[in-house]
Write an enzyme that holds these catalytic residues in place. Sequence first.
Site, mmCIF file in Angstrom:
data_model
loop_
_atom_site.group_PDB
_atom_site.id
_atom_site.type_symbol
_atom_site.label_atom_id
_atom_site.label_comp_id
_atom_site.label_asym_id
_atom_site.label_seq_id
_atom_site.Cartn_x
_atom_site.Cartn_y
_atom_site.Cartn_z
ATOM 1 N N ASN A 9 60.818 16.421 16.123
ATOM 2 C CA ASN A 9 60.384 14.944 16.664
ATOM 3 C C ASN A 9 58.943 14.980 16.312
ATOM 4 O O ASN A 9 58.063 15.434 17.028
ATOM 5 C CB ASN A 9 60.686 15.055 18.072
ATOM 6 N N LYS A 11 57.328 12.261 16.636
ATOM 7 C CA LYS A 11 56.478 11.312 17.476
ATOM 8 C C LYS A 11 55.746 10.478 16.658
ATOM 9 O O LYS A 11 56.075 9.972 15.662
ATOM 10 C CB LYS A 11 55.736 12.085 18.699
ATOM 11 N N HIS A 95 63.872 10.148 25.566
ATOM 12 C CA HIS A 95 62.592 11.132 25.601
ATOM 13 C C HIS A 95 61.693 10.957 26.782
ATOM 14 O O HIS A 95 61.622 9.884 27.055
ATOM 15 C CB HIS A 95 61.856 11.083 24.209
ATOM 16 N N GLU A 97 58.736 11.025 27.120
ATOM 17 C CA GLU A 97 57.482 9.984 26.817
ATOM 18 C C GLU A 97 58.083 8.427 26.942
ATOM 19 O O GLU A 97 57.121 7.543 27.186
ATOM 20 C CB GLU A 97 56.808 10.369 25.446
ATOM 21 N N GLU A 167 64.554 19.158 27.759
ATOM 22 C CA GLU A 167 63.173 19.346 27.471
ATOM 23 C C GLU A 167 62.372 19.314 28.764
ATOM 24 O O GLU A 167 62.270 18.013 29.375
ATOM 25 C CB GLU A 167 62.479 18.160 26.801
ATOM 26 N N GLY A 173 54.273 19.824 24.785
ATOM 27 C CA GLY A 173 52.793 19.711 24.328
ATOM 28 C C GLY A 173 51.982 20.536 24.865
ATOM 29 O O GLY A 173 50.548 20.446 24.895
ATOM 30 N N SER A 213 57.181 23.148 23.674
ATOM 31 C CA SER A 213 56.484 24.142 22.804
ATOM 32 C C SER A 213 57.459 25.337 22.322
ATOM 33 O O SER A 213 56.856 26.554 22.254
ATOM 34 C CB SER A 213 55.662 24.717 24.006
#
Length: 251
Positions: A9, A11, A95, A97, A167, A173, A213
Amino acid sequence: MRIKIAAGNWKMNLTYDEGKQLTEEIVNSEIPADVQVILGVPAIALARTACLAEDNSNVHIAAQNCHHIASGAYTGEISIPMLKSIGINHVIIGHSERRELFNESDEFLKLKVDALLEAGLTPIFCCGEPLNVREDGGQNEYVKAQFENSIFHLSGEQFSQLIIAYEPIWAIGTGVTASPQQAQDMHSYLRSLIEEKYNNDIANGISILYGGSVKPNNAEEIFGQTDVDGGLVGGASLKSETFVPIINSFS
Ligand code: 13P
């Protein structure tokens, strides 16, 4: 046999030329025949990246989002027929985010999942709990509610078209990876929920990816867990030096 998937991904990273170089390096690497690689690229690069990968049947290009309505006055949005028209078959949905920064609710994601399946595309449905929920031990209930609100209304046949990506938000991250056991525990729990809701064949046939990660030095152990079928990789998918070893981390 479940499909093994190494998904990246990107992003909001990489210019077109950077992404082109990365895609070419991945497409030209030795990808194991039984591993599917999916690259989640920014919308602006979808069409041209899809062309770069079209001769490699192991590599698929995914959108990172879509709108559920086919066309209309939705400035800035991208529809499923548009994606389909350039040969995109996978879309990352939900996701964390998108959920956290763009306020996408479970109900909104349900509409997207329905529209994608209706159009014959594969949703990569993301789920996962924030840190405070994990600290309170409420992760199973939290992810179960995400399933109930967005995907458990599907028929068994529809459900088996999904790819699931677990996730945990606290691992995205941050450099803090869920331990292989934490990933396995959640994946096995999700499979048991799917079995309860549908049946054993559907539960055992669906690929559940871990994201958060994933790096070359931990991918093999995570992917080696019984119920982990691969990864959805952010930072380490931005360079072939780190992503190609992850693609080759399946035993
Ligand atoms: P990182 O691998 O950078 O933690 O990102 C994970 C992720 O969000 C993939 O969708």
